[in-house]
Scaffold this active site. Structure first.
Site, mmCIF file in Angstrom:
data_model
loop_
_atom_site.group_PDB
_atom_site.id
_atom_site.type_symbol
_atom_site.label_atom_id
_atom_site.label_comp_id
_atom_site.label_asym_id
_atom_site.label_seq_id
_atom_site.Cartn_x
_atom_site.Cartn_y
_atom_site.Cartn_z
ATOM 1 N N ASP A 15 0.846 -1.192 0.000
ATOM 2 C CA ASP A 15 0.000 0.000 0.000
ATOM 3 C C ASP A 15 0.883 1.244 0.000
ATOM 4 O OD1 ASP A 15 -2.126 1.708 0.154
ATOM 5 O OD2 ASP A 15 -2.744 1.166 2.178
ATOM 6 N N ASP A 111 -2.682 2.404 -6.394
ATOM 7 C CA ASP A 111 -1.630 2.509 -5.379
ATOM 8 C C ASP A 111 -1.595 1.349 -4.392
ATOM 9 O OD1 ASP A 111 -4.001 3.090 -4.124
ATOM 10 O OD2 ASP A 111 -3.230 4.780 -2.971
ATOM 11 N N GLU A 112 -2.224 0.232 -4.736
ATOM 12 C CA GLU A 112 -2.153 -0.921 -3.834
ATOM 13 C C GLU A 112 -2.378 -2.220 -4.594
ATOM 14 O OE1 GLU A 112 -5.387 -1.650 -1.072
ATOM 15 O OE2 GLU A 112 -6.586 -0.105 -2.067
#
Length: 414
Positions: A15, A111-112
């Protein structure tokens, strides 16, 4: 290569920390250590905070907060417009790095993502530190990593220490690390679900783990059973690298800068959202057969209404016209704060066996050529190239859309 079923799984959840703000700081190091926020319309008080740095968060700045409120809390806040191309490029590099370690990488947003490192040789904790350091050293972007035997626990673990945290959450740890947390901090529990759970005297994740399954199913359906299972640390979902290709709907939604009953403003937003959906359908080379309109009112009451169409559609005008029809039939005249337009029953066009007569084929072929040309020029010169000229000033259309996070998840493979 396949993972042995009888071997205990080792799952990472990666993350990125304050991703958009971190990318901007990596691009311009003068921003480091300063309160930075990304907002959809920084020139106007009505802009909305998309994300912010930890320095800004320490002053109380939060995602979705109105810009005027954020500036009141943090007068020296540095506010920037989103640079989506910059974020996509950074995301692609991150996932390329992860994919070099194992083919079992599942991006879930820009983003993860998850990694199954069960078969990767070496110590998992050392591997996590190496990944974290490589992303930081090569891209100057911090991340937190959760290590667990399943996806749910890995996700919960990655949230436990930010920024630059590495947290291990084993099943034997859940009684001490997971169960004391308030139920609203559990992944998969939104504000409405948390409110319902609290009304059932479920205040912590431990309460949920012990709650009667029948009562949960009565209140939440199959999701109640799933939540109880997760609260007990159970999650059998595999890390699926191909999950990014599984899509049944493509949509776009946006919160208005203020609650409104102005239909001119609403119609403009539906036009913008329909354009976004068409672009995404074209990117996926897909078409859909149902249109859904979501309306969220000033009091947060939300309704969704849909219409099934006689044939598959993919063009903006078809999407917009159906969405406007749904709006006309279902708006209750109260102020609106958010609109969403979604195409459902989506399939890839290569799998669409629709018989076209000669006239329809020729018409569609001409339209495809025109749209292809417009798309190429829009990609090269920007979508403002074909902006209609009128006396009304167009409103900002670069604000973060809900679907953006998933639009480019497989680009790192290209």
């Amino acid at each position: 290569m396949s993972i042995q079923k009888n071997k205990a799984r080792i799952i990472f959840h990666i993350d990125m920390n304050c991703f958009y703000a971190s990318v901007e700081m990596a691009y311009n190091t003068d921003l480091k250590g300063k309160p930075v926020a990304i907002a959809g319309n920084p020139e106007e008080r009505k802009g909305i905070i998309v994300t912010s740095s930890y320095e800004a968060r320490a002053k109380g700045v939060k995602t979705t907060m109105p810009l005027w409120q954020a500036r009141k809390l943090c007068p020296n806040l540095i506010v920037m417009r989103p640079n989506f191309e910059r974020y996509r490029a950074a995301s692609n590099e991150i996932f390329r790095m992860l994919f070099q370690i194992t083919p079992y990488v599942e991006p879930v947003s820009i983003d993860e993502g998850y990694m199954d490192v069960t078969e990767v040789e070496g110590n998992p904790v050392e591997l996590a530190y190496r990944i974290q350091n490589d992303i930081m050293n090569n891209l100057d972007i911090p991340c937190s990593i959760g290590i667990a035997p399943n996806k749910f626990l890995a996700k919960m673990a990655s949230d436990m220490k930010k920024p630059l945290g590495i947290t291990i959450l084993r099943k034997r740890d859940i009684e001490k690390k997971l169960w004391p947390l308030p139920v609203e901090e559990m992944y998969g529990v939104g504000s409405k679900t948390a409110e319902k759970l609290r009304a059932m005297d479920v205040k912590t994740i431990k309460d949920l783990a012990y709650k009667d399954e029948y009562m949960l199913k009565q209140a939440f359906g199959i999701n109640g059973q799933r939540l109880k299972s997760r609260a007990n640390g159970k999650d059998l979902r595999p890390v699926d690298p191909d999950a990014v290709h599984d899509f049944k709907s493509i949509g776009s939604s946006q919160t208005l800068p203020h609650d409104t009953t102005d239909e001119k403003e609403i119609f403009h937003l539906i036009d913008v959202l329909s354009d976004n959906v068409e672009r995404r359908l074209k990117r996926k080379e897909a078409a859909g057969r149902s249109i859904q309109l979501m309306i969220r009112y000033h009091d947060r009451k939300t309704i969704t209404r849909s219409k099934k169409l006689p044939s598959y559609i993919e063009y903006k005008e078809d999407i917009k016209n159906t969405a406007l029809e749904l709006w006309t039939k279902n708006w209750n005249t109260e102020p609106v704060r958010l609109i969403g337009v979604t195409v459902q029953d989506v399939i890839e066009k290569k799998n669409l066996a629709e018989q076209l007569d000669l006239f329809t084929y020729e018409k569609e072929e001409k339209k495809d050529k025109l749209y292809s040309t417009i798309q190429q020029l829009s990609n090269k010169y920007g979508k403002e190239t074909f902006k209609k000229l009128n006396n009304e000033e167009e409103k900002d259309s670069e604000f973060l859309r809900t679907s953006f996070q998933k639009d480019f998840l497989d680009d790192f493979r290209k």
